[in-house]
Design a protein around this motif. Structure first.
Motif, short mmCIF file in Angstrom:
data_model
loop_
_atom_site.label_atom_id
_atom_site.label_comp_id
_atom_site.label_asym_id
_atom_site.label_seq_id
_atom_site.Cartn_x
_atom_site.Cartn_y
_atom_site.Cartn_z
N MET A 147 0.84 -1.17 0.00
CA MET A 147 0.00 0.00 0.00
C MET A 147 0.88 1.24 0.00
SD MET A 147 -2.86 1.04 2.78
CE MET A 147 -2.15 2.31 3.80
N MET A 148 0.58 2.18 -0.87
CA MET A 148 1.36 3.40 -0.96
C MET A 148 0.80 4.43 0.03
SD MET A 148 2.23 5.80 -4.26
CE MET A 148 3.00 4.48 -5.14
N ASN A 149 1.67 4.97 0.86
CA ASN A 149 1.28 6.00 1.83
C ASN A 149 1.58 7.36 1.24
OD1 ASN A 149 0.59 4.18 4.01
ND2 ASN A 149 2.77 3.73 4.12
N ILE A 150 0.54 8.16 1.03
CA ILE A 150 0.69 9.49 0.45
C ILE A 150 0.08 10.51 1.42
CG2 ILE A 150 0.12 11.00 -1.50
CD1 ILE A 150 -0.20 8.44 -3.19
N LYS A 151 0.85 11.54 1.71
CA LYS A 151 0.41 12.59 2.62
C LYS A 151 0.78 13.95 2.02
CE LYS A 151 -0.61 10.05 6.33
NZ LYS A 151 -1.89 10.00 6.94
N PRO A 152 0.02 14.99 2.32
CA PRO A 152 0.45 16.33 1.91
C PRO A 152 1.67 16.74 2.71
CG PRO A 152 -1.53 16.44 3.26
CD PRO A 152 -1.25 14.99 3.02
N SER A 153 2.52 17.58 2.12
CA SER A 153 3.75 17.98 2.81
C SER A 153 3.47 18.64 4.15
CB SER A 153 4.60 18.90 1.92
OG SER A 153 3.88 20.07 1.61
N ALA A 154 2.31 19.27 4.29
CA ALA A 154 1.96 19.91 5.56
C ALA A 154 1.87 18.89 6.69
CB ALA A 154 0.63 20.66 5.43
N ALA A 155 1.62 17.63 6.36
CA ALA A 155 1.48 16.59 7.39
C ALA A 155 2.76 16.44 8.20
CB ALA A 155 1.09 15.25 6.77
N ILE A 156 3.90 16.57 7.56
CA ILE A 156 5.16 16.39 8.29
C ILE A 156 5.44 17.60 9.18
CG2 ILE A 156 6.83 17.27 6.61
CD1 ILE A 156 8.35 14.52 7.36
N ARG A 157 5.00 18.76 8.75
CA ARG A 157 5.18 19.96 9.58
C ARG A 157 4.22 19.95 10.76
NH1 ARG A 157 5.25 22.54 4.46
NH2 ARG A 157 3.09 23.16 4.79
N LYS A 158 2.99 19.53 10.50
CA LYS A 158 1.96 19.58 11.53
C LYS A 158 2.00 18.39 12.48
CE LYS A 158 -1.27 22.26 8.79
NZ LYS A 158 -2.55 22.25 8.08
N ASN A 159 2.38 17.22 11.96
CA ASN A 159 2.32 16.03 12.80
C ASN A 159 3.47 15.08 12.48
OD1 ASN A 159 1.62 14.10 14.60
ND2 ASN A 159 -0.54 14.09 14.05
#
Length: 95
Positions: A1-13
């Motif tokens: 399964m490919m995990n895709i997140k917006p770049s803001a996810a790493i800044r916020k959490n």
């Protein structure tokens, strides 16, 4: 399964992204403005992938040498090299 997140996810959490990387053993793909931007992964996954890449590179070099007519190494030598490479990958996975 490919995990895709917006770049803001790493800044916020950061902790959530870090845990996802560790739990899944897979990279997380970060997007910026809907386009692929970065890939992050935990260090154990990175080390395991690096070990596998080194093994593949060694196998390609050995095959190229064989195709050029070099007699290469004995079956025992190759067996020992393969066991060492597998140990390296497994040890990297356990860390």
């Amino acid at each position: 399964m490919m995990n895709i997140k917006p770049s803001a996810a790493i800044r916020k959490n950061y902790n959530e992204v870090s845990e996802l990387c560790k739990r899944s053993g897979e990279p997380v793909y970060l997007t910026k403005n809907g386009e692929g931007d970065l890939v992050v992964m935990d260090i154990a996954t990175y080390m395991r992938r690096e070990s596998m890449l080194r093994l593949r590179e060694s196998l390609v070099i050995a095959e190229e040498s064989r195709l050029q007519g070099n007699t290469g190494r004995s079956v025992d030598d190759v067996s020992a090299m393969m066991k060492a490479a597998v140990r390296e990958v497994l040890d990297g996975h356990r860390k």
